[in-house]
Scaffold this motif. Sequence first.
Motif, mmCIF file in Angstrom:
data_model
loop_
_atom_site.group_PDB
_atom_site.id
_atom_site.type_symbol
_atom_site.label_atom_id
_atom_site.label_comp_id
_atom_site.label_asym_id
_atom_site.label_seq_id
_atom_site.Cartn_x
_atom_site.Cartn_y
_atom_site.Cartn_z
ATOM 1 N N ASP A 66 32.654 38.655 45.264
ATOM 2 C CA ASP A 66 31.740 38.833 43.801
ATOM 3 C C ASP A 66 31.940 40.118 43.239
ATOM 4 O OD1 ASP A 66 31.235 36.342 44.252
ATOM 5 O OD2 ASP A 66 28.635 36.675 44.768
ATOM 6 N N ARG A 77 43.076 42.561 27.394
ATOM 7 C CA ARG A 77 42.469 42.431 26.856
ATOM 8 C C ARG A 77 42.682 43.572 25.406
ATOM 9 N NH1 ARG A 77 39.647 36.859 27.037
ATOM 10 N NH2 ARG A 77 39.406 38.271 29.025
ATOM 11 N N HIS A 84 35.821 40.338 42.325
ATOM 12 C CA HIS A 84 36.506 39.782 41.084
ATOM 13 C C HIS A 84 35.363 39.999 39.563
ATOM 14 C CE1 HIS A 84 37.166 35.137 43.425
ATOM 15 N NE2 HIS A 84 38.016 36.201 43.216
ATOM 16 N N HIS A 85 34.251 40.181 39.806
ATOM 17 C CA HIS A 85 34.153 41.006 39.057
ATOM 18 C C HIS A 85 34.414 42.379 37.987
ATOM 19 C CE1 HIS A 85 30.673 42.401 35.943
ATOM 20 N NE2 HIS A 85 31.053 43.238 36.656
ATOM 21 N N HIS A 86 34.939 42.948 38.950
ATOM 22 C CA HIS A 86 36.318 44.232 38.892
ATOM 23 C C HIS A 86 37.443 43.633 38.172
ATOM 24 C CE1 HIS A 86 37.522 48.202 38.474
ATOM 25 N NE2 HIS A 86 38.265 47.740 39.533
ATOM 26 N N MET A 87 37.447 42.840 38.436
ATOM 27 C CA MET A 87 39.098 42.157 38.237
ATOM 28 C C MET A 87 39.129 41.532 36.393
ATOM 29 S SD MET A 87 40.924 40.539 40.907
ATOM 30 C CE MET A 87 41.665 38.919 40.236
ATOM 31 N N ASP A 88 37.838 40.515 36.642
ATOM 32 C CA ASP A 88 37.623 40.048 35.215
ATOM 33 C C ASP A 88 37.049 41.777 34.040
ATOM 34 O OD1 ASP A 88 36.771 37.502 33.268
ATOM 35 O OD2 ASP A 88 34.909 38.799 34.020
ATOM 36 N N TRP A 89 37.185 42.343 34.883
ATOM 37 C CA TRP A 89 36.633 43.328 33.197
ATOM 38 C C TRP A 89 38.423 44.356 33.343
ATOM 39 C CZ3 TRP A 89 33.199 45.619 30.675
ATOM 40 C CH2 TRP A 89 32.563 45.170 30.748
ATOM 41 N N GLN A 90 38.920 44.531 34.393
ATOM 42 C CA GLN A 90 39.769 45.046 33.991
ATOM 43 C C GLN A 90 40.557 43.846 32.773
ATOM 44 O OE1 GLN A 90 42.131 45.243 37.869
ATOM 45 N NE2 GLN A 90 41.458 47.522 37.924
ATOM 46 N N GLU A 91 40.810 43.071 33.055
ATOM 47 C CA GLU A 91 41.494 41.674 31.972
ATOM 48 C C GLU A 91 40.569 41.831 30.745
ATOM 49 O OE1 GLU A 91 41.484 36.843 31.662
ATOM 50 O OE2 GLU A 91 42.074 37.860 34.378
ATOM 51 N N LYS A 92 39.643 42.228 31.077
ATOM 52 C CA LYS A 92 38.900 42.397 29.565
ATOM 53 C C LYS A 92 39.386 43.761 28.449
ATOM 54 C CE LYS A 92 34.920 39.088 29.971
ATOM 55 N NZ LYS A 92 33.289 39.521 30.310
#
Length: 167
Positions: free
Chosen positions: A132, A146, A135-143
């Motif tokens: 988790d 972007r 995934h949270h870290h990857m989600d932030w990196q993507e945001k």
Amino acid sequence: SGHYRNGTMPQRLSALYALGEIATPEAVDMLIEASRQPEQKILSRAILSLGSTKSEKAAKTLIDLLPAVNSSLQNQITASLIRLAPFCPEAMLNSLRHPDIYSRRHLITVVATMEDRRVREALKDVALAEIDAVHHHMDWQEKVHRIGQKDVQNLFYDTFEHLNRQA
């Protein structure tokens, strides 16, 4: 045990070894005190001797010490905790919640050696929490990628301001 504080180095190391073998509450307290010493040889011997004590207090001290020492001493702490784990399974299982990710890796190694029916479930929970977090870290990196760096800086600044106003 008086030699632990002020004899020659061999006498001090022998005294620390003896305290680990004696393993009374007073001996554990002296070893804990020695584990706070800056001298590498004393610290190392104290860590190894704490592993002989069968003491939950010793285990908790070693867990707390993990993030503060170098990797060689972390490996010694891990070995000592493996020896202590059968005598304080609850403390070992609870240690998996350690906030320091690098310490947690050593603690997972310790818990994995335990013969306790709760180990499998505890390790599964830790693995899911780690996944988790990734995934949270990857989600932030993507945001961040972007949105753009300048907007992210503004977002963090606004969040910081908001938190300061709440305090």
